[in-house]
Design a protein around this motif. Structure first.
Motif, PDB file in Angstrom:
ATOM      1  N   TYR A   3       0.838  -1.187   0.000  1.00 22.22           N
ATOM      2  CA  TYR A   3       0.000   0.000   0.000  1.00 22.22           C
ATOM      3  C   TYR A   3       0.883   1.251   0.000  1.00 22.22           C
ATOM      4  O   TYR A   3       1.966   1.258   0.577  1.00 22.22           O
ATOM      5  CB  TYR A   3      -0.945  -0.007   1.212  1.00 22.22           C
ATOM      6  N   ARG A   4       0.396   2.284  -0.667  1.00 12.72           N
ATOM      7  CA  ARG A   4       1.123   3.539  -0.772  1.00 12.72           C
ATOM      8  C   ARG A   4       0.198   4.698  -0.424  1.00 12.72           C
ATOM      9  O   ARG A   4      -1.020   4.619  -0.625  1.00 12.72           O
ATOM     10  CB  ARG A   4       1.665   3.734  -2.198  1.00 12.72           C
ATOM     11  N   LYS A   5       0.796   5.765   0.076  1.00  8.56           N
ATOM     12  CA  LYS A   5       0.018   6.947   0.428  1.00  8.56           C
ATOM     13  C   LYS A   5      -0.417   7.677  -0.845  1.00  8.56           C
ATOM     14  O   LYS A   5       0.364   7.821  -1.787  1.00  8.56           O
ATOM     15  CB  LYS A   5       0.851   7.876   1.303  1.00  8.56           C
ATOM     16  N   GLY A   7      -0.723  10.715  -2.324  1.00 14.43           N
ATOM     17  CA  GLY A   7      -0.324  12.117  -2.220  1.00 14.43           C
ATOM     18  C   GLY A   7      -0.332  12.595  -0.788  1.00 14.43           C
ATOM     19  O   GLY A   7       0.104  11.885   0.123  1.00 14.43           O
ATOM     20  N   ASN A   8      -0.845  13.798  -0.576  1.00 15.40           N
ATOM     21  CA  ASN A   8      -0.893  14.340   0.785  1.00 15.40           C
ATOM     22  C   ASN A   8      -2.260  14.160   1.435  1.00 15.40           C
ATOM     23  O   ASN A   8      -2.638  14.900   2.346  1.00 15.40           O
ATOM     24  CB  ASN A   8      -0.475  15.815   0.805  1.00 15.40           C
ATOM     25  N   THR A   9      -3.023  13.163   0.938  1.00 18.10           N
ATOM     26  CA  THR A   9      -4.275  12.808   1.601  1.00 18.10           C
ATOM     27  C   THR A   9      -3.959  11.884   2.773  1.00 18.10           C
ATOM     28  O   THR A   9      -2.806  11.506   2.999  1.00 18.10           O
ATOM     29  CB  THR A   9      -5.231  12.074   0.638  1.00 18.10           C
ATOM     30  N   ASP A  10      -4.992  11.493   3.499  1.00 20.73           N
ATOM     31  CA  ASP A  10      -4.814  10.550   4.607  1.00 20.73           C
ATOM     32  C   ASP A  10      -5.161   9.125   4.189  1.00 20.73           C
ATOM     33  O   ASP A  10      -5.446   8.269   5.018  1.00 20.73           O
ATOM     34  CB  ASP A  10      -5.684  10.974   5.800  1.00 20.73           C
ATOM     35  N   ILE A  11      -5.128   8.879   2.878  1.00 27.13           N
ATOM     36  CA  ILE A  11      -5.548   7.583   2.333  1.00 27.13           C
ATOM     37  C   ILE A  11      -4.328   6.755   1.938  1.00 27.13           C
ATOM     38  O   ILE A  11      -3.439   7.239   1.239  1.00 27.13           O
ATOM     39  CB  ILE A  11      -6.455   7.780   1.101  1.00 27.13           C
ATOM     40  N   ASN A  12      -4.290   5.503   2.367  1.00 22.14           N
ATOM     41  CA  ASN A  12      -3.303   4.533   1.903  1.00 22.14           C
ATOM     42  C   ASN A  12      -4.015   3.542   0.990  1.00 22.14           C
ATOM     43  O   ASN A  12      -4.976   2.885   1.412  1.00 22.14           O
ATOM     44  CB  ASN A  12      -2.664   3.801   3.083  1.00 22.14           C
ATOM     45  N   ILE A  13      -3.545   3.451  -0.237  1.00 20.00           N
ATOM     46  CA  ILE A  13      -4.241   2.611  -1.206  1.00 20.00           C
ATOM     47  C   ILE A  13      -3.323   1.535  -1.774  1.00 20.00           C
ATOM     48  O   ILE A  13      -2.097   1.652  -1.770  1.00 20.00           O
ATOM     49  CB  ILE A  13      -4.842   3.447  -2.351  1.00 20.00           C
ATOM     50  N   GLY A  47      -6.757  -7.934  -2.095  1.00 22.35           N
ATOM     51  CA  GLY A  47      -6.175  -6.843  -1.319  1.00 22.35           C
ATOM     52  C   GLY A  47      -6.350  -5.460  -1.909  1.00 22.35           C
ATOM     53  O   GLY A  47      -5.876  -4.474  -1.327  1.00 22.35           O
ATOM     54  N   VAL A  48      -7.016  -5.357  -3.048  1.00 19.01           N
ATOM     55  CA  VAL A  48      -7.277  -4.045  -3.641  1.00 19.01           C
ATOM     56  C   VAL A  48      -8.265  -3.286  -2.760  1.00 19.01           C
ATOM     57  O   VAL A  48      -9.279  -3.840  -2.323  1.00 19.01           O
ATOM     58  CB  VAL A  48      -7.853  -4.196  -5.068  1.00 19.01           C
ATOM     59  N   ASN A  49      -7.974  -2.014  -2.510  1.00 20.56           N
ATOM     60  CA  ASN A  49      -8.910  -1.203  -1.722  1.00 20.56           C
ATOM     61  C   ASN A  49      -9.247   0.127  -2.398  1.00 20.56           C
ATOM     62  O   ASN A  49      -9.801   1.024  -1.774  1.00 20.56           O
ATOM     63  CB  ASN A  49      -8.357  -0.949  -0.310  1.00 20.56           C
ATOM     64  N   VAL A 279       4.679   7.199  -7.931  1.00 20.23           N
ATOM     65  CA  VAL A 279       3.398   6.575  -8.281  1.00 20.23           C
ATOM     66  C   VAL A 279       2.697   6.095  -7.014  1.00 20.23           C
ATOM     67  O   VAL A 279       3.266   5.360  -6.213  1.00 20.23           O
ATOM     68  CB  VAL A 279       3.609   5.395  -9.252  1.00 20.23           C
ATOM     69  N   SER A 280       1.442   6.505  -6.840  1.00 18.60           N
ATOM     70  CA  SER A 280       0.647   6.042  -5.705  1.00 18.60           C
ATOM     71  C   SER A 280      -0.011   4.705  -6.009  1.00 18.60           C
ATOM     72  O   SER A 280      -0.059   3.810  -5.155  1.00 18.60           O
ATOM     73  CB  SER A 280      -0.441   7.063  -5.353  1.00 18.60           C
ATOM     74  N   THR A 281      -0.528   4.559  -7.219  1.00 18.95           N
ATOM     75  CA  THR A 281      -1.191   3.309  -7.592  1.00 18.95           C
ATOM     76  C   THR A 281      -1.264   3.185  -9.105  1.00 18.95           C
ATOM     77  O   THR A 281      -1.208   4.184  -9.826  1.00 18.95           O
ATOM     78  CB  THR A 281      -2.610   3.230  -6.996  1.00 18.95           C
ATOM     79  N   VAL A 282      -1.404   1.956  -9.557  1.00 19.88           N
ATOM     80  CA  VAL A 282      -1.602   1.636 -10.966  1.00 19.88           C
ATOM     81  C   VAL A 282      -2.994   1.020 -11.085  1.00 19.88           C
ATOM     82  O   VAL A 282      -3.370   0.177 -10.271  1.00 19.88           O
ATOM     83  CB  VAL A 282      -0.552   0.643 -11.476  1.00 19.88           C
TER      84      VAL A 282
END
Length: 328
Positions: A3-5, A7-13, A47-49, A279-282
């Motif tokens: 999981y990666r953050k 950007g500067n949100t509080d979300i880990n995806i 595990g995708v969220n 990259v946060s997500t693909v």
């Protein structure tokens, strides 16, 4: 799953997530609710969220399928949708706060939720990025609790650079893959400096980087890979990442020589993208559950070596760069 953050949100995806352009239908097919449900549940099982959809995907059927998923699962699932592509003709003059507000509210109703984790402008014309009132709208929608964060989906690096001048733009969705390397060279560092999340779409160049296509491959006449190669319906960069199909096949053969046959080329293509920390997500798409499962395996592959990274750059320089780098 890693999981990666965002950007500067509080979300880990999840670093591999799911794009839903072809969920339940495939390119050129009719929407199948059962097929869509199987694909979506397979992603969550793996595990995708984070699910990316849009109001125009299958005329809202994709959004509705995501809404059903949310009711059937107990896991925390972050939902991103997009708005703006319903505007017809798709010109900057059609973008108004009033129109976009209606689209966002319709998406909330369609998905069956009170607030979107992320709403994204859906590849608007370049001039829209200079309309302050458009971006101010989303501050109001956030105050009203209808959205949590704003992002943009762009065609060009130039548009991404314009977008992140607005402090409320938290994410940029952009085409980036082994055949579209310009974002890493001209945008990623700037995005990192502003802590903007990067969502990568079209990571397999419309299937070219699956390594499974041949010159004999025939596409359904309703498939954008058949009718949009020259951009007759929308930006041609969305189709095979703007790469000439025949030339792309030659480049794919060169990539296969680099990575061998132990793992599918698609897995290495996704793993290559994950080598970029910005990259946060693909968000690869899938038209059947087995594709979801295969995509998720890429996260477990070893990091590419320096030699492999250099070899991929060389393939891009030899076969692709002159045709696409300057366009997007």
């Amino acid at each position: 799953m890693n999981y990666r953050k965002l950007g500067n949100t509080d979300i880990n995806i999840s670093e591999i997530s799911l794009g839903t352009w072809q969920v339940g239908g495939g390119w050129g097919g009719n929407f199948d609710e059962r097929a869509a449900a199987k694909i979506l549940h397979e992603a969550i099982d793996g595990g995708v969220n984070f699910i990316d959809t849009a109001d125009v995907y299958d005329d809202g059927k994709s959004e509705a399928a995501v809404g059903r998923l949310l009711k059937e699962r107990s896991e925390q699932i972050f939902v991103a949708s997009k708005c703006g592509r319903q505007i017809s003709p798709h010109v900057s003059e059609g973008y108004t706060p009033e129109v976009l507000r209606k689209y966002v509210e319709a998406s909330l109703k369609n998905i069956g939720i009170e607030s979107l984790d992320l709403i994204q402008l859906h590849c608007p014309p370049t001039a829209v990025y200079k309309q302050d009132e458009i971006f101010e709208l989303f501050d109001r929608l956030k105050e009203e609790g209808k959205i949590k964060h704003l992002g943009v989906s762009v065609e060009k690096v130039e548009e991404a650079q314009l977008a992140i001048k607005y402090p409320n733009v938290k994410t940029v969705q952009i085409i980036f893959n082994m055949f579209r390397q310009k974002p890493a060279a001209t945008f990623f560092e700037e995005a990192k400096g502003k802590d903007v999340g990067i969502i990568v779409r079209v990571p397999l160049a419309s299937g070219l980087l699956s390594g499974k296509m041949s010159r004999e491959r025939e596409f359904d006449t309703n498939d954008h890979r058949y009718f949009n190669r020259e951009g007759k319906a929308f930006d041609k960069g969305e189709t095979f990442s703007g790469v000439d199909f025949e030339k792309g096949l030659d480049a794919v053969e060169a990539l296969k020589d680099i990575f061998g046959e132990d793992e599918p080329l698609a897995a290495w293509a996704l793993r290559w993208i994950l080598m970029f920390d910005e990259v946060s997500t693909v968000i690869p798409g899938a038209s059947r559950p087995s594709q979801v499962k295969a995509n998720l395996l890429s996260s477990a592959l070893p990091a590419l070596t320096h030699e492999q990274l250099e070899a991929v750059r060389a393939v891009y320089a030899q076969y692709i760069k002159a045709d696409v780098h300057h366009l997007w």
